[in-house]
Design a protein around this motif. Sequence first.
Motif, PDB file in Angstrom:
ATOM      1  N   ARG A 162      77.270  77.882  32.108  1.00  0.00           N
ATOM      2  CA  ARG A 162      76.154  76.987  32.413  1.00  0.00           C
ATOM      3  C   ARG A 162      75.488  76.505  31.125  1.00  0.00           C
ATOM      4  N   ALA A 163      75.334  77.425  30.162  1.00  0.00           N
ATOM      5  CA  ALA A 163      74.710  77.070  28.882  1.00  0.00           C
ATOM      6  C   ALA A 163      75.551  76.027  28.148  1.00  0.00           C
ATOM      7  N   ALA A 166      74.464  72.185  27.298  1.00  0.00           N
ATOM      8  CA  ALA A 166      74.507  71.681  25.923  1.00  0.00           C
ATOM      9  C   ALA A 166      75.336  70.402  25.849  1.00  0.00           C
ATOM     10  N   HIS A 167      76.452  70.372  26.604  1.00  0.00           N
ATOM     11  CA  HIS A 167      77.319  69.199  26.627  1.00  0.00           C
ATOM     12  C   HIS A 167      76.582  67.998  27.235  1.00  0.00           C
ATOM     13  N   LYS A 168      75.836  68.265  28.314  1.00  0.00           N
ATOM     14  CA  LYS A 168      75.069  67.193  28.966  1.00  0.00           C
ATOM     15  C   LYS A 168      74.026  66.622  28.022  1.00  0.00           C
ATOM     16  N   LEU A 191      75.663  64.419  25.411  1.00  0.00           N
ATOM     17  CA  LEU A 191      76.059  63.125  25.984  1.00  0.00           C
ATOM     18  C   LEU A 191      74.834  62.228  26.190  1.00  0.00           C
ATOM     19  N   LYS A 192      73.735  62.832  26.648  1.00  0.00           N
ATOM     20  CA  LYS A 192      72.499  62.071  26.869  1.00  0.00           C
ATOM     21  C   LYS A 192      71.966  61.507  25.558  1.00  0.00           C
ATOM     22  N   ALA A 193      72.018  62.337  24.502  1.00  0.00           N
ATOM     23  CA  ALA A 193      71.548  61.889  23.189  1.00  0.00           C
ATOM     24  C   ALA A 193      72.406  60.735  22.674  1.00  0.00           C
ATOM     25  N   GLU A 194      73.738  60.839  22.874  1.00  0.00           N
ATOM     26  CA  GLU A 194      74.640  59.774  22.437  1.00  0.00           C
ATOM     27  C   GLU A 194      74.362  58.488  23.201  1.00  0.00           C
ATOM     28  N   ALA A 195      74.101  58.624  24.525  1.00  0.00           N
ATOM     29  CA  ALA A 195      73.817  57.445  25.350  1.00  0.00           C
ATOM     30  C   ALA A 195      72.521  56.771  24.916  1.00  0.00           C
ATOM     31  N   GLN A 196      71.502  57.580  24.597  1.00  0.00           N
ATOM     32  CA  GLN A 196      70.221  57.025  24.145  1.00  0.00           C
ATOM     33  C   GLN A 196      70.383  56.292  22.812  1.00  0.00           C
TER      34      GLN A 196
END
Length: 204
Positions: free
Chosen positions: A78-79, A83-85, A88-93
């Motif tokens: 889960r951790a 972390a992967h999510k 990905l969110k940071a890259e999308a932003q």
Amino acid sequence: MAGPEAADTAAALAEPQARRVTYCGVCTLPPEYCEFGGTVKKCQDWLQKENPPMYERLWSADALQASTATLSVDARKRAEKDAHKKALKAEAQEAKALATIAASKVIIKRVERNKRKYVTAVSGLEAFGLENKKMSKEFGKKFATGSSVTKIPSGGEEIVVQGDVSDEIEEFLLEKYPVIPEDNIELVEDKKKKKEPPSVGQQA
């Protein structure tokens, strides 16, 4: 019986000592909390450069292994997934911010106010992370003229610089602010419309 020196020492020890807190230069949170932001990788790079001992304490392989050693297999998965999510969110932003910049325009408009009198209006700087008030002061100082921030009908703001300095402002922005691509600057001329004489049918 304890002397005055011992009393002074005890009092000094009893006083709370100020604790120096380090804040991340990227997300502005304490480094221990960077993982909860959207710029973890950039935060890690900053910390490794600015404070190697703290980086080793928080992000070294041994530190990460120790922090997950007590987790169950499911908790570790889960951790890792979280972390992967976040990554990905940071890259999308970041991609969204770059796309916004690529589509944004700085409009430098030469406006005729009266006969042979002009002002230069600049808008769109906010998209590139520049503050209008600060830029207005810079323009005024650079060109030794009046400069102010005014509201525009669309709801945004523009900087109005006294005089015809459109070319000079473009050159200044390209030289000092490389964040603005040359193709994203547009020069516009707004000529004052001349009043047309009334037609024959309208004359008294």
